[in-house]
Write a protein that holds these residues in place. Structure first.
Motif, PDB file in Angstrom:
ATOM      1  N   HIS A  18       3.858   6.219  -5.222  1.00 45.08           N
ATOM      2  CA  HIS A  18       3.787   6.216  -6.505  1.00 45.08           C
ATOM      3  C   HIS A  18       2.749   6.924  -7.219  1.00 45.08           C
ATOM      4  CE1 HIS A  18       3.970   4.982 -10.780  1.00 45.08           C
ATOM      5  NE2 HIS A  18       2.513   4.751 -10.750  1.00 45.08           N
ATOM      6  N   LEU A  19       1.433   7.117  -6.623  1.00 38.90           N
ATOM      7  CA  LEU A  19       0.261   7.541  -7.082  1.00 38.90           C
ATOM      8  C   LEU A  19       0.643   9.049  -6.946  1.00 38.90           C
ATOM      9  CD1 LEU A  19      -2.600   5.445  -6.169  1.00 38.90           C
ATOM     10  CD2 LEU A  19      -1.791   5.871  -8.567  1.00 38.90           C
ATOM     11  N   THR A  69       2.466   1.756  -3.493  1.00 38.39           N
ATOM     12  CA  THR A  69       1.632   2.256  -4.634  1.00 38.39           C
ATOM     13  C   THR A  69       0.910   3.520  -4.076  1.00 38.39           C
ATOM     14  OG1 THR A  69       0.727  -0.026  -4.522  1.00 38.39           O
ATOM     15  CG2 THR A  69      -0.624   1.479  -5.497  1.00 38.39           C
ATOM     16  N   ARG A  76       2.896  10.367  -9.095  1.00 40.41           N
ATOM     17  CA  ARG A  76       2.929  10.593 -10.524  1.00 40.41           C
ATOM     18  C   ARG A  76       1.712  11.684 -10.634  1.00 40.41           C
ATOM     19  NH1 ARG A  76      -0.743   6.557 -14.034  1.00 40.41           N
ATOM     20  NH2 ARG A  76      -2.298   7.185 -12.371  1.00 40.41           N
ATOM     21  N   ALA A 126       0.928  -1.295   0.185  1.00 45.89           N
ATOM     22  CA  ALA A 126      -0.031  -0.059   0.157  1.00 45.89           C
ATOM     23  C   ALA A 126       0.959   1.201  -0.171  1.00 45.89           C
ATOM     24  CB  ALA A 126      -0.949   0.014   1.250  1.00 45.89           C
TER      25      ALA A 126
END
Lengths: 100, 316
Positions: free
Chosen positions: A83-84, A80, A87, A77
């Motif tokens: 990363h989100l 991710t 981004r 989690a």
């Protein structure tokens, strides 16, 4: 206190500096990307050591597996989410910090 | 000498008060939201320290998790437009409000202070009759048997909440950018695990902290993840199956409540020997109903009427 609890305690104490470093990095690093780096790296290792310490302290297979699952889930989690966030920041056009 | 644990409690209390102050006085709504989620997590830690793991689980899953997601999605939908600087009001008005609030605070403080320090409450009665409840966890015994009324009405409240949200409008398509492969990969891994953990929490409720609300909240987080990852619901399930699932908890609870009545038994008085089966049945359906309810609230409105749906009888 039995030996395994002492060893576990050592691991738990070893985890604390990583959390501290992560928090300091979150507060002091120059931009979002650096802060994400500090937070996720330090937390992953810190939590790993903490979980390892708790596993050694508990010495039960059921607890061992549950703790392992927690660590893996947080790793997944956390990476991710990092990363989100990174981004979406890149897409908004935030430039990574550079040393002048 | 202060022990390490009471030092921990002290830090926790100070942090909670500090967080509450900052989240109430934050001008930036996003900041307030993040502080609210943090507050929920620390609050669940406080419940653990108060030896109430059931409440702690519910607080973490519902108070911090699902409510946090609801507040975030509401913020995303309405943006900062609503956060106009409010007029602070005149000085004497603010003074009046402050003194009224302080008066209420003093009254509450006095009420808490005047309570006896050791209160037995109904603990003795509950423990005495746990054998009749059909379960081993006293919290589940109280919530699903001795005070099943309260849980029944909670389901009614949840159902009303959905009716309210649905009457306000249709769920909007999220305007977020495409989530990308990494989130989808995480969702693929997590969904089976979420279903498993939800069932585990439900089953655990009989002997240990857990139960329908905690299991339902975990399952609802699965729905939230799916919605965030851009997975669209199956259209054929958005009609009556969704409505049936939403009403199922309240409906089944009512049916059981009436069905067990008769002879000398009152409403919701389970017949001896049936308690465990009935509680498990109710909790199982409740878990699904709660999960669907929370997921639907996250979606933010009734499912959009797809062209053709509801017009099946008409010729086009």
């Amino acid at each position: 206190m039995p030996l395994n609890e002492w060893i576990g305690l050592l691991f738990i104490l070893a985890a604390a500096p990583f959390f501290l470093a992560g928090s300091v990095g979150l507060l002091r690093f120059p931009d979002l990307y650096c802060r994400l780096h500090a937070l996720t790296k330090a937390d992953n290792i810190g939590l790993g050591l903490l979980i390892l310490g708790l596993m050694i302290q508990s010495l039960s297979l059921a607890d061992f597996l549950k703790l392992l699952l927690i660590w893996l889930l947080v790793l997944l989690a956390g990476s991710t989410a990092a990363h989100l966030v990174a981004r979406s920041a890149l897409r908004q056009g935030r430039k990574p910090w550079e040393r002048r | 000498m202060i022990s390490a644990l009471s030092l921990f409690d002290l830090v926790l209390i100070i942090l909670l008060l500090w967080l509450a102050w900052h989240l109430l006085s934050a001008r930036d709504l996003f900041r307030a939201t993040v502080l609210f989620i943090t507050y929920g997590l620390l609050m669940s830690l406080a419940w653990v320290r108060l030896k109430a793991p059931d409440v702690a689980l519910a607080e973490a899953a519902i108070g911090a998790g699902i409510t946090g997601a609801l507040v975030l999605v509401a913020l995303g939908r309405f943006g900062e437009a609503e956060s106009d600087e409010a007029e602070p009001g005149s000085l004497w008005l603010r003074g009046l409000v402050a003194s009224a609030a302080l008066g209420l605070f003093a009254l509450l403080g006095w009420a808490v202070w005047s309570l006896p320090t050791e209160m037995a409450g109904l603990k003795a009665q509950v423990f005495e009759r746990m054998g009749e409840s059909g379960v081993e966890n006293p919290v589940t015994g109280v919530l699903l048997n001795f005070r099943a009324w309260d849980t029944l009405l909670e389901m009614a409240v949840l159902f009303l909440a959905v009716l309210g949200a649905w009457s306000l409008g249709e769920a909007e398509e999220p305007s977020m950018p495409a989530p990308g492969e990494s989130l989808l990969a995480l969702v693929r891994l997590l969904i089976p695990l979420i279903v498993l953990v939800s069932g585990y929490l439900l089953w655990l409720g009989e002997t240990a902290p857990g139960g329908a609300f905690q299991g339902g909240a975990v399952l609802a987080s699965g729905f939230v993840l799916l919605l965030l990852a851009g997975v669209r619901p199956i259209p054929s399930l958005m009609g009556w199956p969704l409505r049936a699932a939403l009403g199922s908890g309240f409906a089944l609870f009512l049916v059981v409540a009436v069905a067990v009545t008769g002879g000398s038994r009152m409403l919701l008085e389970y017949p001896p020997g049936w308690e465990k089966g009935l509680i498990l049945l109710i909790e199982g359906v409740l878990t699904l109903a709660i999960a669907v309810t929370l997921g639907v609230l996250f979606a933010g409105g009734r499912p959009p009427a797809s062209p053709g749906a509801g017009k099946r009888g008409e010729k086009r």
